[in-house]
Motif scaffolding. Structure first.
Motif, PDB file in Angstrom:
ATOM      1  N   ASP A  65       0.824  -1.196   0.000  1.00 59.74           N
ATOM      2  CA  ASP A  65       0.000   0.000   0.000  1.00 59.74           C
ATOM      3  C   ASP A  65       0.861   1.250   0.000  1.00 59.74           C
ATOM      4  N   TYR A  66       0.288   2.333  -0.493  1.00 61.90           N
ATOM      5  CA  TYR A  66       0.896   3.655  -0.370  1.00 61.90           C
ATOM      6  C   TYR A  66       0.144   4.393   0.739  1.00 61.90           C
ATOM      7  N   ASP A  67       0.831   4.647   1.832  1.00 63.82           N
ATOM      8  CA  ASP A  67       0.213   5.262   3.004  1.00 63.82           C
ATOM      9  C   ASP A  67       0.354   6.771   2.935  1.00 63.82           C
ATOM     10  N   ASN A  68      -0.698   7.429   2.461  1.00 60.86           N
ATOM     11  CA  ASN A  68      -0.786   8.891   2.392  1.00 60.86           C
ATOM     12  C   ASN A  68       0.382   9.534   1.650  1.00 60.86           C
ATOM     13  N   VAL A  69       0.273   9.595   0.329  1.00 61.71           N
ATOM     14  CA  VAL A  69       1.306  10.219  -0.490  1.00 61.71           C
ATOM     15  C   VAL A  69       1.202  11.741  -0.489  1.00 61.71           C
ATOM     16  N   GLY A  70       0.129  12.295   0.062  1.00 55.79           N
ATOM     17  CA  GLY A  70      -0.034  13.742   0.125  1.00 55.79           C
ATOM     18  C   GLY A  70       0.524  14.289   1.426  1.00 55.79           C
ATOM     19  N   GLU A  71       1.472  15.213   1.336  1.00 54.24           N
ATOM     20  CA  GLU A  71       2.081  15.782   2.525  1.00 54.24           C
ATOM     21  C   GLU A  71       1.293  16.991   3.012  1.00 54.24           C
ATOM     22  N   GLU A  72       1.263  17.205   4.316  1.00 55.08           N
ATOM     23  CA  GLU A  72       0.616  18.382   4.884  1.00 55.08           C
ATOM     24  C   GLU A  72       1.324  19.653   4.394  1.00 55.08           C
ATOM     25  N   PHE A  73       0.548  20.725   4.247  1.00 55.07           N
ATOM     26  CA  PHE A  73       1.166  21.980   3.826  1.00 55.07           C
ATOM     27  C   PHE A  73       0.418  23.174   4.405  1.00 55.07           C
ATOM     28  N   ASN A  74       1.134  24.306   4.463  1.00 53.74           N
ATOM     29  CA  ASN A  74       0.569  25.581   4.897  1.00 53.74           C
ATOM     30  C   ASN A  74       0.343  26.474   3.692  1.00 53.74           C
ATOM     31  N   ASN A  75      -0.532  27.458   3.856  1.00 57.99           N
ATOM     32  CA  ASN A  75      -0.745  28.461   2.817  1.00 57.99           C
ATOM     33  C   ASN A  75      -1.053  29.801   3.477  1.00 57.99           C
ATOM     34  N   PHE A  76      -0.415  30.850   2.968  1.00 59.18           N
ATOM     35  CA  PHE A  76      -0.567  32.180   3.532  1.00 59.18           C
ATOM     36  C   PHE A  76      -1.086  33.142   2.464  1.00 59.18           C
ATOM     37  N   SER A  77      -1.773  34.161   2.910  1.00 58.66           N
ATOM     38  CA  SER A  77      -2.112  35.274   2.029  1.00 58.66           C
ATOM     39  C   SER A  77      -2.238  36.541   2.874  1.00 58.66           C
ATOM     40  N   ALA A  78      -2.053  37.669   2.228  1.00 59.74           N
ATOM     41  CA  ALA A  78      -2.163  38.956   2.914  1.00 59.74           C
ATOM     42  C   ALA A  78      -2.594  40.001   1.896  1.00 59.74           C
ATOM     43  N   SER A  79      -3.290  41.018   2.365  1.00 60.30           N
ATOM     44  CA  SER A  79      -3.725  42.082   1.458  1.00 60.30           C
ATOM     45  C   SER A  79      -3.866  43.385   2.215  1.00 60.30           C
ATOM     46  N   VAL A  80      -3.664  44.467   1.480  1.00 60.97           N
ATOM     47  CA  VAL A  80      -3.942  45.818   1.980  1.00 60.97           C
ATOM     48  C   VAL A  80      -4.737  46.530   0.902  1.00 60.97           C
TER      49      VAL A  80
END
Length: 387
Positions: A65-80
């Protein structure tokens, strides 16, 4: 009817979940959202999201089996966003529009995809201006500076025998695409009816062409360096809509279409070995979402939304072992006059898929693994300050 649920409440709620990128076309992560330009008054906003994918499957070679090939990740955004009077306003938006984090564990000599991986990081800075022709019609346009870097490894029996220095194979092939920045543009128009918080806005995002300095290797040995790989990020269209349906109640929807079929990655050595194929194979597609926002008090608002991305064709890349998706999200916002804190959670059901590659001997595409019951959970929050 006078709507009391502010249009900006829906934007503040949605921004927290938009940052998660858990439900997007291809390698989309932010949907290239520019709706900050429609905020009322002067606003600064910071959003953060984290995504927890569960992409597990079974190797067709029965090697495990392939046990979770998707890695956790963060995402940021900012606006003014700021108003300048006489109908003019502008927003500066920073986001991470595209990304990939895939890693298959396993022995490349016994599994079809063991060791295969894809990593893509991006940042973008968009300056967009808006001119209100009158109370109902406005135009917006701007420039975008986009920076990308990436790395892809092809590993496993699907790409031939383990590279031994003599046998032609792509098992153990890797490419590094060095950081590159390039420019594009956005342009759009909107119709509004403020007394019922109605707004329909259409935005076009141009394709952006990157020229990456490229290094290719086999089993850690450099086979090509100093070359350039040209890759286009996709042109796309975003349609954002909202309207009041009762006091303190708002319906909103958005549709995004992205033209990914021109997003090809074909470095020199890989192209020569495969007859000009691309490392990526992403369909043009669209995603659609509809939701309901409700103001419960002067301090607290909430929303619920559902969305879908339809299934594509039968070609499934091991670098994205899913086919279609559907999601539901819940969010809330707490308003403290000048400061609004928003948060939410999104659950995405990812469609079953069987990643394919060409058989090194026959040249025909064959299913190499089966991914079922995949999903992702995303958490997001944002803080907005009005000044």
């Amino acid at each position: 009817m006078k709507l009391q649920y502010g249009a900006t409440s829906a934007l503040a709620l949605g921004a927290a979940l938009m940052a998660t990128g858990a439900s997007a076309i291809g390698i989309d992560r932010s949907n290239q959202d520019v709706t900050a330009i429609f905020e009322e008054g002067n606003v600064a906003e910071l959003s953060f999201g984290r995504v927890f994918p569960d992409l597990s499957g079974k190797d067709r070679g029965l090697a495990g089996d392939y046990d979770n090939v998707g890695e956790e990740f963060n995402n940021f955004s900012a606006s003014v966003k700021m108003d300048f009077g006489r109908g003019f306003s502008a927003a500066l938006i920073a986001d991470q529009p595209f990304g990939a984090d895939i890693l298959y564990e396993g022995d490349p000599g016994t599994t079809f995809f063991g060791g295969t991986s894809a990593n893509l990081d991006s940042t973008a800075l968009t300056l967009v201006g808006r001119y209100r022709i009158n109370e109902s019609f406005s135009l917006h346009a701007g420039v975008r500076r986009e920076t990308l870097e990436g790395a892809i490894t092809l590993s496993g029996r699907a790409y031939g025998p383990v590279f031994d220095g003599a046998t032609p194979t792509l098992n153990g092939y890797a490419v590094d695409l060095d950081e590159n920045s390039a420019n594009g543009y956005v342009i759009g128009a909107a119709y509004e009816k403020p007394e019922i918080a109605l707004r329909v806005a259409l935005t076009y995002n141009s394709a952006i062409e990157h020229d990456f300095d490229t290094t290719e290797s086999l089993a850690g040995n450099v086979v090509a360096s100093g070359g350039t790989t040209t890759v286009k990020t996709p042109e796309s269209w975003n349609l954002d809509m909202q309207t009041g349906i009762a006091a303190n109640t708002l319906v909103f929807a958005n549709i995004r279409y992205a033209a990914y079929e021109d997003t090809l990655v074909s470095p020199d050595f890989f192209a020569g070995a495969t007859g000009g194929l691309s490392l990526t194979d992403i369909d043009d597609n669209y995603s659609a979402q509809i939701g309901l926002g409700r103001k419960f008090s002067d301090a607290f608002s909430g929303q619920i939304a559902v969305g879908v991305e339809p299934e594509g064709d039968e070609r499934i890349s091991p670098l994205d072992p899913t086919d279609g998706k559907g999601w539901v999200s819940l969010g809330g916002a707490y308003n403290m006059e000048a400061v609004t804190i928003s948060g939410g959670i999104r659950y995405t059901k990812l469609g079953d898929a069987s990643p394919q590659t060409r058989n090194p001997e026959t040249g025909l595409r064959e299913d190499r693994a089966d991914f079922t019951d995949s999903s992702a959970v995303a958490l997001g929050m944002s803080v907005a300050y009005r000044f």
